[in-house]
Scaffold this active site. Structure first.
Site, PDB file in Angstrom:
ATOM      1  N   ASP A 136       0.954  -1.038   0.004  1.00 33.88           N
ATOM      2  CA  ASP A 136      -0.189  -0.112   0.067  1.00 33.88           C
ATOM      3  C   ASP A 136       0.804   1.231   0.017  1.00 33.88           C
ATOM      4  OD1 ASP A 136      -2.370  -1.650   0.047  1.00 33.88           O
ATOM      5  OD2 ASP A 136      -2.592  -1.242   2.354  1.00 33.88           O
ATOM      6  N   MET A 137       0.302   2.217  -0.628  1.00 35.84           N
ATOM      7  CA  MET A 137       1.088   3.583  -0.428  1.00 35.84           C
ATOM      8  C   MET A 137       0.515   4.460   0.768  1.00 35.84           C
ATOM      9  SD  MET A 137       3.718   5.285  -1.549  1.00 35.84           S
ATOM     10  CE  MET A 137       4.005   4.764  -3.114  1.00 35.84           C
ATOM     11  N   GLN A 166      -0.786   7.132  -6.109  1.00 43.48           N
ATOM     12  CA  GLN A 166      -1.809   8.188  -5.884  1.00 43.48           C
ATOM     13  C   GLN A 166      -1.906   9.415  -6.803  1.00 43.48           C
ATOM     14  OE1 GLN A 166       0.369   8.904  -2.481  1.00 43.48           O
ATOM     15  NE2 GLN A 166      -0.962   7.576  -1.174  1.00 43.48           N
ATOM     16  N   ARG A 187      -1.373  -0.251  -8.936  1.00 41.54           N
ATOM     17  CA  ARG A 187      -2.701  -0.174  -8.333  1.00 41.54           C
ATOM     18  C   ARG A 187      -3.038   1.455  -8.445  1.00 41.54           C
ATOM     19  NH1 ARG A 187      -3.696  -1.210  -2.382  1.00 41.54           N
ATOM     20  NH2 ARG A 187      -4.284  -3.221  -2.759  1.00 41.54           N
ATOM     21  N   LYS A 190      -6.678   7.450  -5.821  1.00 42.94           N
ATOM     22  CA  LYS A 190      -6.933   9.022  -5.791  1.00 42.94           C
ATOM     23  C   LYS A 190      -5.650   9.571  -4.666  1.00 42.94           C
ATOM     24  CE  LYS A 190     -10.986   9.818  -8.292  1.00 42.94           C
ATOM     25  NZ  LYS A 190     -12.527  10.483  -8.125  1.00 42.94           N
ATOM     26  N   ALA A 192      -5.634   8.833  -0.177  1.00 45.36           N
ATOM     27  CA  ALA A 192      -6.529   8.883   0.962  1.00 45.36           C
ATOM     28  C   ALA A 192      -5.981   9.920   2.022  1.00 45.36           C
ATOM     29  CB  ALA A 192      -6.682   7.556   1.749  1.00 45.36           C
ATOM     30  N   THR A 229     -10.993   2.519  -7.763  1.00 49.53           N
ATOM     31  CA  THR A 229     -11.811   3.515  -7.430  1.00 49.53           C
ATOM     32  C   THR A 229     -13.401   3.282  -7.097  1.00 49.53           C
ATOM     33  OG1 THR A 229     -12.528   5.968  -8.313  1.00 49.53           O
ATOM     34  CG2 THR A 229     -11.913   3.937  -9.955  1.00 49.53           C
ATOM     35  N   HIS A 230     -14.098   4.223  -6.708  1.00 49.42           N
ATOM     36  CA  HIS A 230     -15.696   3.922  -6.698  1.00 49.42           C
ATOM     37  C   HIS A 230     -16.283   4.753  -7.544  1.00 49.42           C
ATOM     38  CE1 HIS A 230     -13.554   2.971  -2.903  1.00 49.42           C
ATOM     39  NE2 HIS A 230     -14.346   1.870  -2.944  1.00 49.42           N
ATOM     40  N   ARG A 291     -10.241   7.481   7.801  1.00 44.87           N
ATOM     41  CA  ARG A 291      -9.843   7.762   6.312  1.00 44.87           C
ATOM     42  C   ARG A 291     -11.216   7.866   5.520  1.00 44.87           C
ATOM     43  NH1 ARG A 291      -4.741   5.916   7.272  1.00 44.87           N
ATOM     44  NH2 ARG A 291      -5.159   3.924   6.421  1.00 44.87           N
ATOM     45  N   ARG A 292     -11.878   6.532   5.827  1.00 47.25           N
ATOM     46  CA  ARG A 292     -13.145   6.332   4.954  1.00 47.25           C
ATOM     47  C   ARG A 292     -14.346   7.406   5.442  1.00 47.25           C
ATOM     48  NH1 ARG A 292      -9.528   3.284   3.456  1.00 47.25           N
ATOM     49  NH2 ARG A 292      -9.302   5.320   2.379  1.00 47.25           N
TER      50      ARG A 292
HETATM   51  C1  FAD Z   1      -8.490  -1.361  -3.413  1.00 48.42           C
HETATM   52  C2  FAD Z   1      -8.366   0.119  -2.924  1.00 48.42           C
HETATM   53  C3  FAD Z   1      -7.132   0.198  -2.296  1.00 48.42           C
HETATM   54  C4  FAD Z   1      -6.531   1.468  -1.794  1.00 48.42           C
HETATM   55  N1  FAD Z   1      -5.287   1.598  -1.289  1.00 48.42           N
HETATM   56  C5  FAD Z   1      -5.037   2.903  -0.930  1.00 48.42           C
HETATM   57  C6  FAD Z   1      -3.467   3.063  -0.791  1.00 48.42           C
HETATM   58  O1  FAD Z   1      -2.698   2.213  -0.896  1.00 48.42           O
HETATM   59  N2  FAD Z   1      -3.165   4.250  -0.435  1.00 48.42           N
HETATM   60  C7  FAD Z   1      -4.074   5.399  -0.705  1.00 48.42           C
HETATM   61  O2  FAD Z   1      -3.748   6.694  -0.408  1.00 48.42           O
HETATM   62  N3  FAD Z   1      -5.520   5.276  -0.810  1.00 48.42           N
HETATM   63  C8  FAD Z   1      -5.811   3.885  -1.092  1.00 48.42           C
HETATM   64  N4  FAD Z   1      -7.083   3.813  -1.526  1.00 48.42           N
HETATM   65  C9  FAD Z   1      -8.107   4.752  -1.261  1.00 48.42           C
HETATM   66  C10 FAD Z   1      -8.181   5.907  -2.277  1.00 48.42           C
HETATM   67  O3  FAD Z   1      -7.112   6.596  -2.346  1.00 48.42           O
HETATM   68  C11 FAD Z   1      -9.438   6.806  -2.203  1.00 48.42           C
HETATM   69  O4  FAD Z   1      -9.218   7.688  -0.957  1.00 48.42           O
HETATM   70  C12 FAD Z   1     -10.661   6.072  -2.075  1.00 48.42           C
HETATM   71  O5  FAD Z   1     -10.695   5.013  -3.101  1.00 48.42           O
HETATM   72  C13 FAD Z   1     -11.881   7.089  -2.484  1.00 48.42           C
HETATM   73  O6  FAD Z   1     -11.776   7.617  -3.765  1.00 48.42           O
HETATM   74  P1  FAD Z   1     -12.560   7.131  -4.996  1.00 48.42           P
HETATM   75  O7  FAD Z   1     -11.460   6.824  -6.227  1.00 48.42           O
HETATM   76  O8  FAD Z   1     -13.409   6.405  -4.972  1.00 48.42           O
HETATM   77  O9  FAD Z   1     -13.353   8.509  -5.713  1.00 48.42           O
HETATM   78  P2  FAD Z   1     -14.019   9.692  -4.812  1.00 48.42           P
HETATM   79  O10 FAD Z   1     -14.341  10.545  -5.822  1.00 48.42           O
HETATM   80  O11 FAD Z   1     -13.603  10.034  -3.426  1.00 48.42           O
HETATM   81  O12 FAD Z   1     -15.571   8.930  -4.698  1.00 48.42           O
HETATM   82  C14 FAD Z   1     -16.208   8.618  -5.832  1.00 48.42           C
HETATM   83  C15 FAD Z   1     -17.682   7.971  -5.459  1.00 48.42           C
HETATM   84  O13 FAD Z   1     -17.144   6.827  -4.549  1.00 48.42           O
HETATM   85  C16 FAD Z   1     -18.022   6.620  -3.408  1.00 48.42           C
HETATM   86  N5  FAD Z   1     -17.301   6.641  -2.229  1.00 48.42           N
HETATM   87  C17 FAD Z   1     -15.734   6.879  -2.278  1.00 48.42           C
HETATM   88  N6  FAD Z   1     -15.271   6.771  -0.857  1.00 48.42           N
HETATM   89  C18 FAD Z   1     -16.355   6.352  -0.113  1.00 48.42           C
HETATM   90  C19 FAD Z   1     -16.255   6.223   1.318  1.00 48.42           C
HETATM   91  N7  FAD Z   1     -15.391   6.370   2.085  1.00 48.42           N
HETATM   92  N8  FAD Z   1     -17.608   5.652   1.715  1.00 48.42           N
HETATM   93  C20 FAD Z   1     -18.730   5.519   0.793  1.00 48.42           C
HETATM   94  N9  FAD Z   1     -18.604   5.923  -0.487  1.00 48.42           N
HETATM   95  C21 FAD Z   1     -17.534   6.309  -0.874  1.00 48.42           C
HETATM   96  C22 FAD Z   1     -19.118   7.719  -3.370  1.00 48.42           C
HETATM   97  O14 FAD Z   1     -20.061   7.439  -4.064  1.00 48.42           O
HETATM   98  C23 FAD Z   1     -18.329   8.693  -4.180  1.00 48.42           C
HETATM   99  O15 FAD Z   1     -19.081   9.607  -4.901  1.00 48.42           O
HETATM  100  C24 FAD Z   1      -7.600   2.420  -2.000  1.00 48.42           C
HETATM  101  C25 FAD Z   1      -8.729   2.388  -2.354  1.00 48.42           C
HETATM  102  C26 FAD Z   1      -9.253   1.143  -3.205  1.00 48.42           C
HETATM  103  C27 FAD Z   1     -10.381   1.232  -3.795  1.00 48.42           C
END
Ligand code: FAD
Length: 311
Positions: A136-137, A166, A187, A190, A192, A229-230, A291-292
Site C-alpha cells: 500500500d502507499m 496516488q 494499483r 486517488k 486517501a 476507485t468507486h 479515512r473512510r
Molecule cells: C482497493 C483500494 C485500495 C486502496 N489503497 C490505497 C492506498 O494504498 N493508498 C491510498 O492513499 N489510498 C488507497 N485507497 C483509497 C483511495 O486513495 C481513495 O481515498 C478512495 O478510493 C476514494 O476515492 P475514489 O476513487 O473512490 O473517488 P471519490 O471521488 O472519492 O469517490 C467517488 C464515489 O465513490 C463513493 N465513495 C468513495 N469513498 C467512499 C467512502 N469512504 N464511503 C462511501 N462511499 C464512498 C461515493 O459514491 C463517491 O461519490 C484505496 C482504494 C481502493 C479502492
C-alpha cells in the site's frame, strides 16, 4: 475545497485517543456494529468468512491486516509474524491468495533495514505459495522510500508484488513511467491522505484529471493494472479506453474497498469485468475507518445511526 477540509477534520479527529477508545468499544462489538460496514472483523477467521462471501459473488479479494506506524522493532516483528500466520490461514482456508500491507506496519519508521528484512520474510513465504503481495502507499513522506524499497526488491527478483500510486501527488505521473518501465503492477488510487499543496493537488477536479490521464497510460503501457476507485465516471472512462484498445477483460482489474459501492461491484462482475475487493481486518481499524469517513462525510450519519441504534 470541501474534500480537503473534510480530510483535515477527520485527520485531526483520528488523533483523538478518547474518540478511539469510544469507537473501539462500540464499533465492532456486534455483527451489526457500525465499523463492520467497512471492516471485515478483528480476526483472520472473520476476514476469511468475508472473503468466501465475496468469492461466492464472483469477486476476488486482497486481505489487509490493519495496522500502521508501529513505534518499536518488537511491534514490527509481531506484525510480521502475524502476516506469516495470516498467509498460513489463507492457504488452509483455500481462498484466493492476495494480501496488502503497509511498510510502516513492518517498522519503516523505526529502522528501514528491519522493515526490508520483515518484508523479505513475508515475500519468502508468500511467493512460493503463489501469493501476490501489494505494498500500500502511505502519505507523502513515505513515497520515495516505499518506491525505493519496492524497486530494490524487484531488481533482486521479487516479482509477485506490486505497488500503489496516488493521482493526488504531482510526482505520480513520473513515478508511473518509472514503474511501467520496470514491468511491475500498479494499483492506481486517488489518494486517501491529507497532503500539503507543495506536493499534491488540492482540488478534486485536478486529482480526477490526473487519475484519468494516469489510467489511460496504465491501460496502454501498464502490466495487469488495478483501477482502484468507486468513481463511476472514472470506471466509465476505463471501460471505454479498454474497449478502444481492444484489451481483453482479463488484462486489468477494478478494485474497490470492502463495504463501499457494493452495487457497482456486482454490476461490473455481471458485465464480465474482474473486480477485487480490499478486505481490511484487525484490531487496529480506527485510522483506516477515519479515512473512510473523511472521504465521505455522509458516512458519519450512517455511523451515528448505528451508534444510536445500538443503545
Ligand atoms: C482497493 C483500494 C485500495 C486502496 N489503497 C490505497 C492506498 O494504498 N493508498 C491510498 O492513499 N489510498 C488507497 N485507497 C483509497 C483511495 O486513495 C481513495 O481515498 C478512495 O478510493 C476514494 O476515492 P475514489 O476513487 O473512490 O473517488 P471519490 O471521488 O472519492 O469517490 C467517488 C464515489 O465513490 C463513493 N465513495 C468513495 N469513498 C467512499 C467512502 N469512504 N464511503 C462511501 N462511499 C464512498 C461515493 O459514491 C463517491 O461519490 C484505496 C482504494 C481502493 C479502492
Amino acid at each position: 475545497m470541501l474534500d480537503s477540509a473534510s480530510k483535515t477534520f477527520f485527520h485531526l479527529l483520528a488523533q483523538s485517543g478518547s474518540l478511539k477508545r469510544l469507537a473501539s468499544r462500540y464499533g465492532m462489538r456486534r455483527p451489526s456494529s457500525f465499523a463492520r460496514r467497512f471492516i471485515a472483523g478483528e480476526t483472520v477467521e472473520e476476514a476469511i468468512v468475508a472473503a468466501r462471501a465475496l468469492e461466492a459473488r464472483g469477486l476476488t479479494h486482497t486481505l489487509d491486516h490493519l495496522g500502521e506506524s508501529v513505534a518499536t522493532l518488537g511491534e514490527a516483528d509481531a506484525a510480521t509474524r502475524e502476516y506469516l500466520a495470516i498467509l498460513a490461514a489463507i492457504v488452509d482456508a483455500g481462498i484466493g491468495r492476495n494480501i496488502s500491507l503497509k511498510l510502516t506496519q513492518l517498522g519503516l519508521d523505526v529502522d528501514k533495514a528491519s522493515a526490508i528484512d520483515n518484508l523479505r520474510k513475508i515475500l519468502d513465504r508468500a511467493e512460493p505459495a503463489g501469493f501476490f503481495v501489494r505494498i500500500d502507499m502511505e502519505n507523502s513522506p513515505y513515497t520515495d522510500v516505499t518506491l525505493e524499497i519496492f524497486e530494490t526488491l524487484w531488481q533482486q527478483g521479487c516479482r509477485q508484488m506490486g505497488v500503489v500510486l496516488q493521482s493526488a501527488l504531482y510526482r505520480s505521473e513520473q513515478d508511473l513511467a518509472r514503474i511501467n518501465a520496470l514491468g511491475a503492477r500498479v494499483r492506481l488510487v486517488k489518494g486517501a491522505y491529507k497532503e500539503p499543496k507543495s506536493v499534491a493537488y488540492q482540488r478534486k477536479e485536478d486529482v480526477d484529471a490526473a487519475y484519468e490521464r494516469m489510467l489511460k497510460v496504465l491501460l496502454t503501457q501498464g502490466h495487469y493494472p488495478a483501477i482502484a476507485t468507486h468513481d463511476p465516471h472514472m470506471i466509465a472512462i476505463a471501460r471505454r479506453t479498454a474497449a478502444e484498445r481492444h484489451l481483453p477483460s482479463d488484462a486489468f482489474e477494478f478494485q474497490m474497498l470492502y463495504g463501499i459501492r457494493r452495487d457497482l461491484q456486482t454490476q461490473l462482475v455481471a458485465d464480465g469485468y474482474r473486480v477485487r475487493i480490499y478486505v481490511p481486518f484487525g484490531r487496529e481499524w480506527f485510522p483506516y475507518f477515519m479515512r473512510r469517513l473523511g472521504e465521505r462525510p455522509a458516512n458519519v450519519g450512517f455511523v451515528l445511526r448505528g451508534i444510536l441504534g445500538e443503545k
